[in-house]
Write an enzyme that holds these catalytic residues in place. Structure first.
Site, PDB file in Angstrom:
ATOM      1  CD  GLU A 136      29.221  45.341  24.886  1.00 31.95           C
ATOM      2  OE1 GLU A 136      29.282  45.874  23.772  1.00 31.95           O
ATOM      3  OE2 GLU A 136      28.689  44.227  25.077  1.00 31.95           O
ATOM      4  N   GLY A 151      26.316  40.896  21.974  1.00 29.26           N
ATOM      5  CA  GLY A 151      25.031  41.557  21.754  1.00 29.26           C
ATOM      6  C   GLY A 151      24.137  40.818  20.777  1.00 29.26           C
ATOM      7  CG  HIS A 172      23.045  25.552  46.091  1.00 26.39           C
ATOM      8  ND1 HIS A 172      22.622  24.614  46.996  1.00 26.39           N
ATOM      9  CD2 HIS A 172      21.926  26.100  45.566  1.00 26.39           C
ATOM     10  CE1 HIS A 172      21.292  24.567  47.002  1.00 26.39           C
ATOM     11  NE2 HIS A 172      20.847  25.466  46.131  1.00 26.39           N
ATOM     12  CE  LYS A 180      33.713  42.152  17.310  1.00 26.91           C
ATOM     13  NZ  LYS A 180      32.330  42.444  16.997  1.00 26.91           N
TER      14      LYS A 180
HETATM   15  C1  F6R Z   1      28.719  45.700  20.551  1.00 25.44           C
HETATM   16  C2  F6R Z   1      28.385  44.444  21.206  1.00 25.44           C
HETATM   17  C3  F6R Z   1      29.254  43.234  21.000  1.00 25.44           C
HETATM   18  C4  F6R Z   1      28.942  42.540  19.659  1.00 25.44           C
HETATM   19  C5  F6R Z   1      29.826  41.305  19.452  1.00 25.44           C
HETATM   20  C6  F6R Z   1      29.474  40.504  18.222  1.00 25.44           C
HETATM   21  O1  F6R Z   1      27.677  46.626  20.696  1.00 25.44           O
HETATM   22  O2  F6R Z   1      27.434  44.380  21.943  1.00 25.44           O
HETATM   23  O3  F6R Z   1      29.069  42.352  22.086  1.00 25.44           O
HETATM   24  O4  F6R Z   1      27.581  42.161  19.636  1.00 25.44           O
HETATM   25  O5  F6R Z   1      31.158  41.713  19.382  1.00 25.44           O
HETATM   26  O6  F6R Z   1      29.355  41.304  17.088  1.00 25.44           O
HETATM   27  P1  F6R Z   1      28.075  41.113  16.147  1.00 25.44           P
HETATM   28  O7  F6R Z   1      26.893  41.367  17.043  1.00 25.44           O
HETATM   29  O8  F6R Z   1      28.190  42.147  15.083  1.00 25.44           O
HETATM   30  O9  F6R Z   1      28.129  39.711  15.646  1.00 25.44           O
END
Ligand code: F6R
Length: 361
Positions: free
Chosen positions: A245, A67, A261, A355
């Site tokens: 998501e 994101g 292609h 994470k």
């Molecule tokens: C959660 C989302 C994820 C985060 C990604 C990176 O809403 O969209 O794709 O964006 O895990 O985390 P950030 O954006 O905090 O660096």
């Protein structure tokens, strides 16, 4: 019922959307235009140490994940007809070899705690790149401060993917301050276009006249495959990730003319084609041959094979506005699909769990 799922709510039963959409993610998307205007105002005032001009820039990298990377993808697509230098979005632990002193590296992490992004930040430091950060806090904010580097500070408290209207303006402003683009008209039009789509597709607008609800309705029960033509490539990527998501469904994205292609070859021969619902993001200002290719693709590959075809026409004069129009419609459709399926669109438990596990070792 699996955790996080509820009884689905009918798309015209908006008084009960809160039973599923517990944190009102729909409200965030409905406010996209207001947030984009606020984000743009804030970006123009922010990071005063990162002034206009300065060191010559020979290339641009947006270093971020998920994101926090999509803003870079959209800006790179939307301004590719104007940018005088190459721009890449990198979602990894390290930067490509071309990253050096003259490279502007825009490090983007909404939370400020994403390990790949922090690793790319350290790599950019080692290489002596020109660095600017975009974050709401965390370790990235701390490191930027420690190194005396400029930071666009964002408001906290939303999901990174819902913070797109705040994450995108600092990318645009960074390119403007490096004197690579003049984005005023495109940003103003994007805010106006986002407001129109959000209004026309707001929760109180009934399914029969609400394009985003109709898209969600048509996609329920199938696997979305979203094609973006030309500058709408990043919009298709945004649709795919929002469908992953928000309603938590497997989805695919692809692009025109590249899909002519390879992908076109499979629809008539793969017996699973009917499981897929195709969304075509059409650009009325795209290349006329791409429009012709899309028509032929429908005739030769999709019709009679795909489980359905939905077309969404982008609106706006500037490429950025057209990308944003497609993005807002897709964001709304993804939340409506979550509500219809009874899946709370906000939590991303598996991403959070991954994470947490990674943080242990
Ligand atoms: C959660 C989302 C994820 C985060 C990604 C990176 O809403 O969209 O794709 O964006 O895990 O985390 P950030 O954006 O905090 O660096």
């Amino acid at each position: 019922m699996p955790p996080g799922t509820h009884e689905g709510v009918g798309l015209d039963d908006w008084a009960h959307f809160g039973r599923v959409d517990k944190s009102d993610l729909l409200g965030r998307v409905e406010a996209f235009a207001q947030d984009l205007a606020a984000g743009w105002n804030a970006a123009r005032k922010a990071a005063p140490s990162f002034r206009k001009g300065g060191r010559f820039v020979s290339s641009v990298i947006v270093a971020g994940m998920g994101g926090s990377a999509i803003s870079g993808e959209i800006v790179a697509d939307a301004f590719r007809g104007h940018l005088p230098v190459p721009m890449a979005v990198v979602q990894d632990y390290g930067l490509p070899a071309f990253a050096r002193r003259e490279t502007l590296v825009i490090v983007s992490s909404y939370s400020g705690g994403t390990e790949e992004t922090l690793s790319m930040f350290e790599d950019a430091l080692r290489r002596g790149c020109r660095i600017v950060g975009i974050t709401s806090g965390g370790e990235l904010k701390r490191r930027l401060k420690e190194e005396g580097l400029p930071c666009f500070a964002l408001p906290g408290g939303v999901q990174p993917r819902a913070a797109l209207p705040f994450l995108l303006p600092p990318v645009v402003e960074s390119l403007a301050r490096a004197e690579l683009i003049t984005p005023k008209e495109a940003m103003e039009e994007s805010i106006a276009v986002a407001g129109k789509i959000a209004g026309a597709c707001a929760r109180a607008r009934p399914l029969r006249s609400n394009k985003a609800k109709r898209v969600a309705d048509a996609l329920a029960g199938g696997t979305p495959v979203v094609f973006g033509e030309g500058v709408l490539r990043a919009a298709a990527l945004r649709w795919r990730t929002q469908f992953n998501e928000n309603p938590k469904v497997i989805a695919r994205d692809d692009m025109f003319p590249a899909s002519n292609h390879n992908d076109i070859n499979a629809w008539g021969l793969d017996g699973r084609a009917g499981e897929f619902r195709v969304v075509l993001l059409r650009d009325p200002k795209g290349h006329p041959r791409t429009a012709r290719r899309t028509e032929l693709t429908k005739k030769l590959a999709l019709r009679g094979n795909a489980g359905g075809i939905i077309e969404v026409e982008a609106t706006g004069e500037t490429a950025l506005a057209r990308c944003i129009s497609a993005v807002v419609l897709g964001d709304l459709a993804s939340v409506y699909l979550a509500i219809k399926l009874g899946v709370d669109p906000t939590p991303v438990e598996v991403i959070s769990r991954l994470k947490a596990e990674l943080a242990k070792s």
